[in-house]
Design a protein around this motif. Structure first.
Motif, PDB file in Angstrom:
ATOM      1  N   ALA A  33     -11.155 -14.063  27.234  1.00 26.81           N
ATOM      2  CA  ALA A  33     -10.540 -13.300  26.153  1.00 26.81           C
ATOM      3  C   ALA A  33      -9.120 -12.892  26.509  1.00 26.81           C
ATOM      4  N   THR A  34      -8.897 -12.509  27.762  1.00 21.68           N
ATOM      5  CA  THR A  34      -7.567 -12.096  28.206  1.00 21.68           C
ATOM      6  C   THR A  34      -6.589 -13.259  28.183  1.00 21.68           C
ATOM      7  N   VAL A  35      -7.033 -14.423  28.676  1.00 23.04           N
ATOM      8  CA  VAL A  35      -6.161 -15.602  28.694  1.00 23.04           C
ATOM      9  C   VAL A  35      -5.815 -16.027  27.262  1.00 23.04           C
ATOM     10  N   LYS A  36      -6.779 -15.962  26.364  1.00 23.67           N
ATOM     11  CA  LYS A  36      -6.513 -16.287  24.958  1.00 23.67           C
ATOM     12  C   LYS A  36      -5.449 -15.357  24.378  1.00 23.67           C
TER      13      LYS A  36
ATOM     14  N   ARG B 291      -9.681 -16.294  14.922  1.00 19.11           N
ATOM     15  CA  ARG B 291     -10.011 -16.106  16.323  1.00 19.11           C
ATOM     16  C   ARG B 291      -8.880 -15.400  17.065  1.00 19.11           C
ATOM     17  N   ILE B 292      -7.656 -15.573  16.585  1.00 20.01           N
ATOM     18  CA  ILE B 292      -6.551 -14.850  17.206  1.00 20.01           C
ATOM     19  C   ILE B 292      -6.725 -13.366  16.938  1.00 20.01           C
ATOM     20  N   ARG B 293      -7.009 -13.027  15.697  1.00 27.32           N
ATOM     21  CA  ARG B 293      -7.179 -11.627  15.340  1.00 27.32           C
ATOM     22  C   ARG B 293      -8.358 -11.017  16.087  1.00 27.32           C
ATOM     23  N   LYS B 294      -9.422 -11.776  16.163  1.00 22.14           N
ATOM     24  CA  LYS B 294     -10.627 -11.301  16.832  1.00 22.14           C
ATOM     25  C   LYS B 294     -10.350 -11.032  18.310  1.00 22.14           C
ATOM     26  N   ALA B 295      -9.513 -11.851  18.886  1.00 25.60           N
ATOM     27  CA  ALA B 295      -9.195 -11.707  20.300  1.00 25.60           C
ATOM     28  C   ALA B 295      -8.426 -10.420  20.590  1.00 25.60           C
ATOM     29  N   TYR B 296      -7.821  -9.830  19.567  1.00 31.48           N
ATOM     30  CA  TYR B 296      -6.981  -8.668  19.799  1.00 31.48           C
ATOM     31  C   TYR B 296      -7.700  -7.347  19.590  1.00 31.48           C
TER      32      TYR B 296
ATOM     33  N   GLU C 280     -12.295 -22.597  25.975  1.00 29.21           N
ATOM     34  CA  GLU C 280     -13.692 -22.157  26.040  1.00 29.21           C
ATOM     35  C   GLU C 280     -14.570 -23.181  26.752  1.00 29.21           C
ATOM     36  N   ARG C 281     -14.251 -24.448  26.579  1.00 31.36           N
ATOM     37  CA  ARG C 281     -15.041 -25.521  27.177  1.00 31.36           C
ATOM     38  C   ARG C 281     -14.601 -25.833  28.615  1.00 31.36           C
ATOM     39  N   GLY C 282     -13.481 -25.242  29.047  1.00 29.33           N
ATOM     40  CA  GLY C 282     -12.972 -25.521  30.391  1.00 29.33           C
ATOM     41  C   GLY C 282     -12.296 -26.874  30.499  1.00 29.33           C
ATOM     42  N   TYR C 283     -11.823 -27.408  29.375  1.00 25.32           N
ATOM     43  CA  TYR C 283     -11.212 -28.736  29.365  1.00 25.32           C
ATOM     44  C   TYR C 283      -9.686 -28.692  29.521  1.00 25.32           C
ATOM     45  N   LEU C 284      -9.036 -27.662  28.996  1.00 22.69           N
ATOM     46  CA  LEU C 284      -7.582 -27.674  28.843  1.00 22.69           C
ATOM     47  C   LEU C 284      -6.865 -27.529  30.179  1.00 22.69           C
ATOM     48  N   HIS C 285      -5.979 -28.460  30.449  1.00 21.34           N
ATOM     49  CA  HIS C 285      -5.145 -28.414  31.649  1.00 21.34           C
ATOM     50  C   HIS C 285      -3.762 -27.882  31.321  1.00 21.34           C
TER      51      HIS C 285
END
Length: 308
Positions: free
Chosen positions: A33-36, A11-16, A95-100
């Motif tokens: 995608a940008t934040v990732k 997923r890291i590679r895919k994001a780039y 992706e789920r909007g959970y991470l603070h």
């Protein structure tokens, strides 16, 4: 180890794919995608410039005059494969909007995780396009982050400052342990939720430094849908060569309390922090009800001199 599965284009590679950072964000998917990308790039930068993993664990990307080193699959380096799994777990929570917050910590003694050397804190917020909110201590509106060119410029500035900071930090101990804790937004995060590579963690935690700690503000990037803010906490003596207090929100003798367990205590608070210690949780009985759900890795990364 399971990270060898990163071959399903990780997923890291895919994001780039495509430009590293766009000049403008048009929807939530582009924002995510940008934040990732920015988060993975920062983690890659930190681990590369701190010499945690071998050269073979990184690929090259270029952004203006920056030669970025991006973590990639490396079966010869179990530690780098493990941290990629942590990044993937963060992606799932984002992706789920959970991470603070995602808090990356380095400490020298596996038996004393509270005695730390460096802390890298990534703080995330989620917004609706056009809505402004106070994100950093100067109460600057995030709305400008959606203007053409601002996102890319903010991302490059954050990376430049991070590179500068990494190059001015003193050397790490010969042996060091790397771990990451994730804090969530309780209102939307199910009690049972754990991202891949993580397990239930302990909420309350006080960290100690050998010397006097200093809080270094690296930067914030706002897209109109997401915000990511990065700060670094380390010993003041290890960054004494930094010019003009470029990164410092507070003086060397005081550090704003970090409050993963609630938003009530924001950066810029006037509360003092005891020398050489930072309270990473609220201790009152009232705040205990608001304590955030926390995850920690299934395994820590233990690095010796021979592995770096």
């Amino acid at each position: 180890m399971a990270i060898a599965q990163l071959s399903h284009p990780i997923r890291i590679r895919k994001a780039y794919k495509g430009p590293i950072f766009p000049s403008q964000i048009s929807d939530q998917e582009e924002s995510l995608a940008t934040v990732k990308k920015l988060f993975a790039t920062c983690i890659s930068c930190i681990t590369y410039l701190r010499g945690l993993f071998p050269e073979s664990s990184y690929g090259d990307r270029h952004l203006e005059d920056l030669n970025l080193k991006i973590l990639r699959e490396d079966k010869s380096s179990p530690g780098s494969e493990l941290i990629i799994k942590w990044i993937q777990g963060c992606f799932d929570a984002l992706e789920r909007g959970y991470l603070h917050m995602a808090i990356l910590t380095l400490y020298p003694n596996p038996k004393e995780p509270e005695k730390v050397t460096e802390i890298y804190q990534f703080k995330f917020k989620y917004t609706n396009e056009g809505i402004t909110m106070d994100f950093d201590s100067s109460n600057t509106s995030i709305e400008s982050g959606t203007k053409r060119g601002h996102i890319k410029k903010a991302s490059i500035l954050l990376l430049r400052k991070l590179y500068m900071l990494m190059q001015n930090l003193g050397p790490l101990p010969n042996d060091v342990v790397l771990t990451m804790k994730l804090h969530y937004y309780n209102a939307v995060t199910p009690d049972y939720y754990q991202p891949p590579g993580f397990k239930h963690g302990v909420n309350s935690h006080v960290v100690l430094f050998e010397g006097e700690p200093v809080n270094l503000q690296v930067g914030v990037v706002s897209t109109g849908f997401h915000n990511m803010k990065l700060k670094v906490i380390t010993e003041a003596a290890r960054v004494s060569d930094l010019e003009d207090n470029l990164f410092q929100e507070n003086s060397v003798s005081e550090v704003a309390p970090q409050a993963p367990d609630g938003d009530e205590e924001e950066e810029g608070s006037s509360n003092q922090v005891p020398r050489r210690s930072i309270e990473l949780s609220q201790q009152s009985s009232e705040s205990a009800r608001k304590r955030r759900k926390v995850s920690e890795p299934l395994r820590r990364i233990v690095l010796g001199e021979e592995t770096r």
